[in-house]
Write a protein that holds these residues in place. Structure first.
Motif, PDB file in Angstrom:
ATOM      1  N   GLN A 107       8.778   8.056   3.389  1.00 20.48           N
ATOM      2  CA  GLN A 107       8.461   9.166   2.511  1.00 20.48           C
ATOM      3  C   GLN A 107       7.051   9.007   1.933  1.00 20.48           C
ATOM      4  O   GLN A 107       6.501   7.908   1.863  1.00 20.48           O
ATOM      5  CB  GLN A 107       9.465   9.237   1.355  1.00 20.48           C
ATOM      6  N   LEU A 108       6.492  10.132   1.537  1.00 19.18           N
ATOM      7  CA  LEU A 108       5.187  10.130   0.882  1.00 19.18           C
ATOM      8  C   LEU A 108       5.229   9.249  -0.361  1.00 19.18           C
ATOM      9  O   LEU A 108       6.167   9.323  -1.155  1.00 19.18           O
ATOM     10  CB  LEU A 108       4.799  11.563   0.512  1.00 19.18           C
ATOM     11  N   TYR A 109       4.218   8.394  -0.509  1.00 18.76           N
ATOM     12  CA  TYR A 109       4.030   7.483  -1.648  1.00 18.76           C
ATOM     13  C   TYR A 109       5.012   6.315  -1.669  1.00 18.76           C
ATOM     14  O   TYR A 109       5.067   5.585  -2.662  1.00 18.76           O
ATOM     15  CB  TYR A 109       4.079   8.223  -2.986  1.00 18.76           C
ATOM     16  N   ASP A 110       5.800   6.104  -0.600  1.00 18.93           N
ATOM     17  CA  ASP A 110       6.579   4.870  -0.510  1.00 18.93           C
ATOM     18  C   ASP A 110       5.643   3.676  -0.583  1.00 18.93           C
ATOM     19  O   ASP A 110       4.545   3.692  -0.004  1.00 18.93           O
ATOM     20  CB  ASP A 110       7.354   4.819   0.812  1.00 18.93           C
ATOM     21  N   GLU A 125       0.862  -1.187   0.000  1.00 19.72           N
ATOM     22  CA  GLU A 125       0.000   0.000   0.000  1.00 19.72           C
ATOM     23  C   GLU A 125       0.892   1.229   0.000  1.00 19.72           C
ATOM     24  O   GLU A 125       1.974   1.220   0.604  1.00 19.72           O
ATOM     25  CB  GLU A 125      -0.918   0.024   1.224  1.00 19.72           C
ATOM     26  N   SER A 126       0.450   2.279  -0.649  1.00 20.15           N
ATOM     27  CA  SER A 126       1.236   3.513  -0.688  1.00 20.15           C
ATOM     28  C   SER A 126       1.075   4.293   0.611  1.00 20.15           C
ATOM     29  O   SER A 126      -0.011   4.320   1.202  1.00 20.15           O
ATOM     30  CB  SER A 126       0.797   4.393  -1.856  1.00 20.15           C
ATOM     31  N   ALA A 127       2.155   4.920   1.051  1.00 26.86           N
ATOM     32  CA  ALA A 127       2.100   5.806   2.207  1.00 26.86           C
ATOM     33  C   ALA A 127       1.486   7.130   1.759  1.00 26.86           C
ATOM     34  O   ALA A 127       2.030   7.811   0.894  1.00 26.86           O
ATOM     35  CB  ALA A 127       3.501   6.032   2.776  1.00 26.86           C
ATOM     36  N   VAL A 128       0.323   7.475   2.311  1.00 25.34           N
ATOM     37  CA  VAL A 128      -0.384   8.690   1.897  1.00 25.34           C
ATOM     38  C   VAL A 128      -0.533   9.641   3.078  1.00 25.34           C
ATOM     39  O   VAL A 128      -0.554   9.216   4.243  1.00 25.34           O
ATOM     40  CB  VAL A 128      -1.776   8.362   1.315  1.00 25.34           C
ATOM     41  N   TYR A 129      -0.652  10.925   2.764  1.00 23.39           N
ATOM     42  CA  TYR A 129      -0.842  11.930   3.817  1.00 23.39           C
ATOM     43  C   TYR A 129      -2.205  11.730   4.454  1.00 23.39           C
ATOM     44  O   TYR A 129      -3.208  11.483   3.778  1.00 23.39           O
ATOM     45  CB  TYR A 129      -0.734  13.336   3.224  1.00 23.39           C
ATOM     46  N   ARG A 131      -0.242   7.706   6.604  1.00 25.65           N
ATOM     47  CA  ARG A 131      -1.091   6.609   7.077  1.00 25.65           C
ATOM     48  C   ARG A 131      -0.470   5.278   6.679  1.00 25.65           C
ATOM     49  O   ARG A 131      -0.129   5.053   5.515  1.00 25.65           O
ATOM     50  CB  ARG A 131      -2.490   6.736   6.493  1.00 25.65           C
ATOM     51  N   VAL A 132      -0.343   4.378   7.686  1.00 27.07           N
ATOM     52  CA  VAL A 132       0.279   3.070   7.471  1.00 27.07           C
ATOM     53  C   VAL A 132      -0.654   1.997   8.018  1.00 27.07           C
ATOM     54  O   VAL A 132      -1.130   2.092   9.159  1.00 27.07           O
ATOM     55  CB  VAL A 132       1.650   2.983   8.182  1.00 27.07           C
ATOM     56  N   ASN A 133      -0.926   0.995   7.214  1.00 21.69           N
ATOM     57  CA  ASN A 133      -1.750  -0.139   7.643  1.00 21.69           C
ATOM     58  C   ASN A 133      -1.133  -0.776   8.883  1.00 21.69           C
ATOM     59  O   ASN A 133       0.081  -0.987   8.954  1.00 21.69           O
ATOM     60  CB  ASN A 133      -1.835  -1.156   6.504  1.00 21.69           C
ATOM     61  N   ALA A 134      -1.974  -1.105   9.875  1.00 20.08           N
ATOM     62  CA  ALA A 134      -1.467  -1.676  11.127  1.00 20.08           C
ATOM     63  C   ALA A 134      -0.715  -2.986  10.895  1.00 20.08           C
ATOM     64  O   ALA A 134       0.237  -3.301  11.621  1.00 20.08           O
ATOM     65  CB  ALA A 134      -2.628  -1.896  12.102  1.00 20.08           C
ATOM     66  N   GLU A 135      -1.106  -3.748   9.872  1.00 20.55           N
ATOM     67  CA  GLU A 135      -0.447  -5.026   9.591  1.00 20.55           C
ATOM     68  C   GLU A 135       0.973  -4.840   9.061  1.00 20.55           C
ATOM     69  O   GLU A 135       1.776  -5.779   9.059  1.00 20.55           O
ATOM     70  CB  GLU A 135      -1.268  -5.828   8.574  1.00 20.55           C
TER      71      GLU A 135
END
Length: 401
Positions: free
Chosen positions: A382-385, A36-40, A332-336
């Motif tokens: 970073q954003l969108y990683d 999943e992409s890291a998004v603001y 935002r990062v998925n808890a998993e």
């Protein structure tokens, strides 16, 4: 029998080989990793409340029966003795009068454009930008449910489009259109109102009443307790046709009961935000005016002062809200995806075709996601990683295929 047995064995071997090849193809086509992409993202935590609206309000009535047509938008300002509504004899008369008003506005707009006789002096780029902005405002009003200003936005867009036609030479004369509008207006006739309703008060107009107008007063905020707030009941509405009411003060109040322990996080004079579900005002700036304890000391009534007003705010008496105590902004990062490596919390991201462990600073967490600090350098998240959410036996440098 031997021939039959040989055929059965042959087909079993073929089936096994097909299954084996299918599994290999599946694993080669469908990766065992998901990302999943890291998004603001922005979130908050706080105290949920049911806000009770307290304002100084005066009901306006009319003794004339008929169909009401309002001249002031919901939550709009009205001057003392200003007209807030017209009463018509029938629905048809009210609709015709409204249509005449719209036709007159369009005629006036076209007549103004007709006098614009120097198209070479116009900045076409600026005009195109204004058209795009007006169109965007119209879309946002529609999508956000803010219909109170929809008519004005549509009228502004139409005026700009007409002007653009003049400037670009597509149209040089609106006389024909004006004549058609005048004829349409004449066909509707002269639908005069039976009565004009004026407001004896200045303030914000609201086209409804709920019985709390005579029960509530801003004078009560200094002494309002949890028991009193819970016991509030509406009074009977006055006789006559209710036209609406006028909120007479610039500042109005929101009262809510909270626990004593929660109240320790607030202080009189604090400027805070109330989070609402209102499309026009999701974040409502307020000031803590009073914190009134109950007789037992277990609960308190907190009163917030507010100076913002619009049609949506004007129409509510109670509303679920959240007292925002802390706001969190980050990625935002998925808890998993959160993992612990050598005692350090972090995530694995895809770098090239390999996995790379990146430590993270978690600002806020829920059961399903975390908000992590966005790194100012290239070493952190970073954003969108592309963050690996699911994957086994991950380590730095592992090939991700």
């Amino acid at each position: 029998m031997k021939s039959y047995g040989f055929t059965l064995v042959k087909w079993l071997v073929v089936g096994f080989l097909a299954l084996f090849l299918g599994i290999q193809v599946y694993h080669s086509v469908y990766s065992s990793y998901s990302t999943e992409s890291a998004v603001y993202y922005k979130d908050y935590d706080g105290i949920p409340i049911t806000g009770f609206i307290i304002r100084n309000e005066n009901i306006i009535t009319s003794d004339t029966a008929g169909v009401m047509s309002y001249t002031i938008p919901e939550g709009g300002r009205v001057a003392k003795e200003g007209v807030v509504a017209q009463v018509y004899a029938s629905e048809a008369a009210a609709a015709a009068a409204l249509q005449v008003e719209e036709l007159e506005a369009e005629i006036q707009s076209l007549q103004t454009l007709q006098q614009y006789n120097d198209p070479t002096a116009a900045d076409l780029d600026l005009l195109n930008t204004q058209v795009q902005t007006a169109f965007q405002n119209l879309l946002e009003s529609t999508e956000g449910g803010r219909y109170d200003g929809l008519a004005n936005s549509a009228e502004q867009l139409l005026s700009l489009l007409n002007r653009e036609q003049i400037v670009t030479g597509q149209v040089t004369d609106f006389s024909g259109r004006i004549a058609a509008l005048e004829a349409e207006k004449a066909a509707l006739g002269n639908n005069l109102p039976v009565q004009s309703v004026s407001s004896p008060y200045a303030g914000y107009f609201v086209s409804s009443a709920d019985g709390y107008e005579s029960v509530l007063s801003t004078d009560m905020i200094d002494t309002l307790t949890p028991d009193q707030l819970n016991a509030l009941e509406p009074a009977a509405l006055p006789a006559g046709n209710i036209v609406g009411k006028v909120v007479s003060d610039y500042e109005w109040y929101i009262a809510a009961n909270i626990s004593f322990s929660d109240s320790l996080q607030l202080a009189e004079g604090d400027s805070i935000t109330l989070r609402t579900s209102l499309s026009s005002m999701p974040d409502l700036p307020v000031t803590v005016k009073k914190i009134n304890k109950s007789a037992t000391g277990e609960d308190v009534t907190v009163v917030f002062g507010c100076t913002y007003m619009n049609g949506e705010l004007a129409g509510i008496r109670t509303h679920p809200m959240t007292i925002v105590l802390q706001t969190y902004e980050g990625l935002r990062v998925n808890a998993e995806a959160i993992r612990i490596v050598d005692g350090q919390r972090g995530v694995y991201v895809v770098e090239g075709a390999e996995a790379k462990f990146v430590p993270v600073n978690i600002l806020y967490s829920t059961d399903s996601y975390s908000i992590c600090e966005m790194s100012g350098s290239g070493d952190g998240l970073q954003l969108y990683d592309e963050i690996i959410v699911k994957g086994k036996d991950l380590y730095d440098g592992k090939a991700i295929g």
